[in-house]
Write a protein that holds these residues in place. Structure first.
Motif, PDB file in Angstrom:
ATOM      1  N   PRO A 185     -11.303   2.620  -4.262  1.00  0.00           N
ATOM      2  CA  PRO A 185     -10.156   2.279  -5.106  1.00  0.00           C
ATOM      3  C   PRO A 185      -9.807   3.382  -6.099  1.00  0.00           C
ATOM      4  O   PRO A 185     -10.673   4.166  -6.497  1.00  0.00           O
ATOM      5  CB  PRO A 185     -10.642   1.036  -5.848  1.00  0.00           C
ATOM      6  N   ARG A 186      -8.556   3.420  -6.480  1.00  0.00           N
ATOM      7  CA  ARG A 186      -8.086   4.368  -7.489  1.00  0.00           C
ATOM      8  C   ARG A 186      -8.780   4.121  -8.830  1.00  0.00           C
ATOM      9  O   ARG A 186      -9.093   5.056  -9.562  1.00  0.00           O
ATOM     10  CB  ARG A 186      -6.570   4.180  -7.634  1.00  0.00           C
ATOM     11  N   ILE A 231      -7.976   8.274   6.925  1.00  0.00           N
ATOM     12  CA  ILE A 231      -7.609   7.867   5.561  1.00  0.00           C
ATOM     13  C   ILE A 231      -6.099   7.854   5.387  1.00  0.00           C
ATOM     14  O   ILE A 231      -5.411   8.785   5.806  1.00  0.00           O
ATOM     15  CB  ILE A 231      -8.218   8.837   4.519  1.00  0.00           C
ATOM     16  N   TYR A 232      -5.618   6.801   4.789  1.00  0.00           N
ATOM     17  CA  TYR A 232      -4.212   6.717   4.413  1.00  0.00           C
ATOM     18  C   TYR A 232      -4.121   6.775   2.891  1.00  0.00           C
ATOM     19  O   TYR A 232      -4.872   6.098   2.195  1.00  0.00           O
ATOM     20  CB  TYR A 232      -3.619   5.401   4.933  1.00  0.00           C
ATOM     21  N   ARG A 233      -3.226   7.611   2.386  1.00  0.00           N
ATOM     22  CA  ARG A 233      -3.013   7.709   0.932  1.00  0.00           C
ATOM     23  C   ARG A 233      -1.541   7.573   0.642  1.00  0.00           C
ATOM     24  O   ARG A 233      -0.709   8.000   1.443  1.00  0.00           O
ATOM     25  CB  ARG A 233      -3.476   9.065   0.407  1.00  0.00           C
ATOM     26  N   PHE A 234      -1.224   7.047  -0.525  1.00  0.00           N
ATOM     27  CA  PHE A 234       0.182   6.971  -0.932  1.00  0.00           C
ATOM     28  C   PHE A 234       0.250   7.004  -2.456  1.00  0.00           C
ATOM     29  O   PHE A 234      -0.788   6.988  -3.127  1.00  0.00           O
ATOM     30  CB  PHE A 234       0.850   5.698  -0.371  1.00  0.00           C
ATOM     31  N   MET A 249       0.167  -1.990  -0.566  1.00  0.00           N
ATOM     32  CA  MET A 249      -0.689  -1.838   0.606  1.00  0.00           C
ATOM     33  C   MET A 249      -1.570  -3.074   0.812  1.00  0.00           C
ATOM     34  O   MET A 249      -1.596  -3.662   1.889  1.00  0.00           O
ATOM     35  CB  MET A 249      -1.566  -0.590   0.400  1.00  0.00           C
ATOM     36  N   CYS A 250      -2.280  -3.491  -0.246  1.00  0.00           N
ATOM     37  CA  CYS A 250      -3.230  -4.608  -0.117  1.00  0.00           C
ATOM     38  C   CYS A 250      -2.519  -5.921   0.188  1.00  0.00           C
ATOM     39  O   CYS A 250      -3.047  -6.761   0.913  1.00  0.00           O
ATOM     40  CB  CYS A 250      -4.061  -4.757  -1.387  1.00  0.00           C
ATOM     41  N   SER A 251      -1.323  -6.107  -0.353  1.00  0.00           N
ATOM     42  CA  SER A 251      -0.642  -7.372  -0.087  1.00  0.00           C
ATOM     43  C   SER A 251      -0.231  -7.449   1.384  1.00  0.00           C
ATOM     44  O   SER A 251      -0.238  -8.513   1.989  1.00  0.00           O
ATOM     45  CB  SER A 251       0.548  -7.580  -1.019  1.00  0.00           C
ATOM     46  N   ALA A 291      -6.428   6.482  -4.412  1.00  0.00           N
ATOM     47  CA  ALA A 291      -7.153   5.487  -3.620  1.00  0.00           C
ATOM     48  C   ALA A 291      -7.257   5.987  -2.189  1.00  0.00           C
ATOM     49  O   ALA A 291      -6.334   6.624  -1.672  1.00  0.00           O
ATOM     50  CB  ALA A 291      -6.414   4.156  -3.638  1.00  0.00           C
ATOM     51  N   LYS A 292      -8.403   5.711  -1.550  1.00  0.00           N
ATOM     52  CA  LYS A 292      -8.557   6.073  -0.141  1.00  0.00           C
ATOM     53  C   LYS A 292      -8.562   4.786   0.673  1.00  0.00           C
ATOM     54  O   LYS A 292      -9.526   4.030   0.627  1.00  0.00           O
ATOM     55  CB  LYS A 292      -9.869   6.837   0.063  1.00  0.00           C
ATOM     56  N   HIS A 293      -7.478   4.579   1.407  1.00  0.00           N
ATOM     57  CA  HIS A 293      -7.376   3.420   2.284  1.00  0.00           C
ATOM     58  C   HIS A 293      -7.882   3.858   3.655  1.00  0.00           C
ATOM     59  O   HIS A 293      -7.170   4.506   4.414  1.00  0.00           O
ATOM     60  CB  HIS A 293      -5.937   2.917   2.356  1.00  0.00           C
TER      61      HIS A 293
END
Ligand code: ZN
Length: 127
Positions: free
Chosen positions: A82-83, A58-61, A31-33, A66-68
């Motif tokens: 962050p997780r 919120i997006y989660r995977f 996600m972050c990349s 972690a809560k994006h």
């Protein structure tokens, strides 16, 4: 410690943080990349959401810990949790108004979120 204003692109989400931005973090997770975000960790008592509570989603995977968090309207991810430390705010310094990313002096830690378990263990050892 300095106070920085931050928010999303469309202006719906606004917040203020108190932080020392000498040590930033980049994460290699899937996600972050893709987001290309640069982060700082902020404890909850140094983060104030001024507006946008209802504009955030919120997006989660994967483990879904972690809560994006991102703005529903413009899609910008200005902060999350962050997780590795769900109580902390992970603030995207690219979304801070008064932080000049190109001309400021700071160090960037790499968190290898692609290999999260190993990276988390390594970081615990280094503390
Ligand atoms: Zn927005």
């Amino acid at each position: 410690m300095k106070t920085y204003r931050g928010g999303c692109h469309c202006g719906a989400v606004k917040f203020v943080i108190d932080a020392e931005l000498s040590q930033l973090t980049r994460c290699t997770c899937s996600m972050c990349s893709k987001k290309g975000a640069l982060f700082c960790y902020v404890p909850p008592d140094r983060f104030r959401l001024l507006q946008g509570d209802n504009d955030l989603t919120i997006y989660r995977f994967n483990t879904e810990q972690a809560k994006h968090i991102f703005c529903k309207h413009c899609g910008i991810h200005s902060f999350g949790h962050p997780r590795s430390a769900p109580d902390l705010f992970l603030v995207n310094v690219r979304c801070l108004e008064d932080f000049d990313l190109e001309n400021q002096a700071y160090e960037v830690d790499l968190f290898d979120g692609r290999n999260w378990e190993a990276a988390f263990k390594a970081r615990q050892r280094n503390r």
